[in-house]
Design a protein around this motif. Sequence first.
Motif, PDB file in Angstrom:
ATOM      1  N   LYS A  36      23.771  58.613  35.858  1.00 21.98           N
ATOM      2  CA  LYS A  36      25.007  59.438  35.974  1.00 21.98           C
ATOM      3  C   LYS A  36      25.730  58.134  36.993  1.00 21.98           C
ATOM      4  O   LYS A  36      27.043  58.361  37.088  1.00 21.98           O
ATOM      5  N   ALA A  71      31.506  57.288  31.344  1.00 20.33           N
ATOM      6  CA  ALA A  71      31.936  58.283  30.278  1.00 20.33           C
ATOM      7  C   ALA A  71      32.638  57.859  29.372  1.00 20.33           C
ATOM      8  O   ALA A  71      33.896  58.302  28.923  1.00 20.33           O
ATOM      9  N   THR A  83      30.367  62.608  24.593  1.00 22.61           N
ATOM     10  CA  THR A  83      31.118  62.615  25.903  1.00 22.61           C
ATOM     11  C   THR A  83      32.064  63.996  25.732  1.00 22.61           C
ATOM     12  O   THR A  83      32.879  63.955  24.616  1.00 22.61           O
ATOM     13  N   GLN A 124      34.349  68.311  30.966  1.00 22.21           N
ATOM     14  CA  GLN A 124      33.553  69.248  31.945  1.00 22.21           C
ATOM     15  C   GLN A 124      34.727  69.638  32.935  1.00 22.21           C
ATOM     16  O   GLN A 124      34.841  68.845  33.767  1.00 22.21           O
ATOM     17  N   ASN A 162      37.210  66.459  33.891  1.00 23.03           N
ATOM     18  CA  ASN A 162      36.462  65.358  33.993  1.00 23.03           C
ATOM     19  C   ASN A 162      35.609  65.091  32.708  1.00 23.03           C
ATOM     20  O   ASN A 162      35.345  66.156  32.147  1.00 23.03           O
ATOM     21  N   LYS A 163      35.464  63.752  32.181  1.00 17.18           N
ATOM     22  CA  LYS A 163      34.567  63.504  30.997  1.00 17.18           C
ATOM     23  C   LYS A 163      33.478  63.393  31.431  1.00 17.18           C
ATOM     24  O   LYS A 163      33.114  62.519  32.247  1.00 17.18           O
ATOM     25  N   VAL A 164      32.345  63.571  30.603  1.00 22.49           N
ATOM     26  CA  VAL A 164      31.070  63.622  30.951  1.00 22.49           C
ATOM     27  C   VAL A 164      30.361  63.249  29.636  1.00 22.49           C
ATOM     28  O   VAL A 164      30.339  63.786  28.643  1.00 22.49           O
ATOM     29  N   THR A 165      29.090  62.292  29.816  1.00 27.36           N
ATOM     30  CA  THR A 165      28.548  61.811  28.677  1.00 27.36           C
ATOM     31  C   THR A 165      27.221  62.782  28.874  1.00 27.36           C
ATOM     32  O   THR A 165      26.453  62.380  30.058  1.00 27.36           O
ATOM     33  N   LYS A 166      26.623  63.232  27.887  1.00 28.56           N
ATOM     34  CA  LYS A 166      25.280  64.211  27.794  1.00 28.56           C
ATOM     35  C   LYS A 166      24.707  63.748  26.740  1.00 28.56           C
ATOM     36  O   LYS A 166      25.231  63.247  25.797  1.00 28.56           O
TER      37      LYS A 166
END
Length: 294
Positions: free
Chosen positions: A6, A11, A26, A29, A32-36
């Motif tokens: 992280k 992202a 991506t 959230q 904000n952009k988050v890659t999971k």
Amino acid sequence: MINIDKDKCIACGICGNTCPRHIPETILQGNNKVTKISSVRLDLCLVCGQCEAVCPNNAIHVEQMAGEFFGSVPELEIKESQFLDLLKHRRSVRRYKKKSVPRTLLDRILEAAHLAPTGTASRSTGVIVIDNSEILNSLSERFYALYDELEKVLSNPIARFIIRKRKGKKTLGILQSFVMPGMRWYSKWYHEGSSNEILRDCPVLILFYSPKSEPMGEDNCTIAAYHSVLMAELLGVGTCFNHLIPPACNEDVEVRKMLDLPDSSEVYVSLTAGFPKYSYKRTIPRRLASVRYL
């Protein structure tokens, strides 16, 4: 398991767009952009390493590939014309010098096979390199014995019916109209001691095999073999695809023992190899049957 650092991840979404099954994703959230990692698709991971290779920040890692070296992508120095010249230069070599091929050279040829892509990103392709003349002679005896027996079998209408049911009409037709007419002469010359037209007296035989359960096994072997063919051409080693050999390797119990071929696997591609006995002075015309844009 796929891990995302992280602290490094920005992202950008490139990993998810690159992944054929969109396992990294991506999402928004809050603001904000988050890659999971998608938990519902994680079990579909092909372990291809594409996500790790494409990440601009080295933020994603495939756990199953821990310890593997992801090197920097080298700049290509080969020009288009040079690549086309290589393809024009390459041809099937069926006559070889009575000269062994050093294993250092064979290792370089197989390095190209290691770099071949695979249809399912699996590492299931195996290679058997035979450069022992005694083993090659023993294999030849078994190959000819198998095709001599096949000649007798094909003369029996009941046996032909069984082959058609088990292998299909197309395979039976190929055996009758293409394989056996040539093999009758090959067998005659072999038993007379004048030539060995299956192995062509090659100093090296290279077999590519894969588990029967591998969905893309034959494709993987073919691509790996052609990588080897092109590298061999650059190194001055001639090669030839030989489709008479894989069936003999797979069907003959004694040959399987000699090769220590796993019961779960089959040979899909074979290459005879060696230093060419003759040098070609002209290119051979090659064209596809057709090219169409729609």
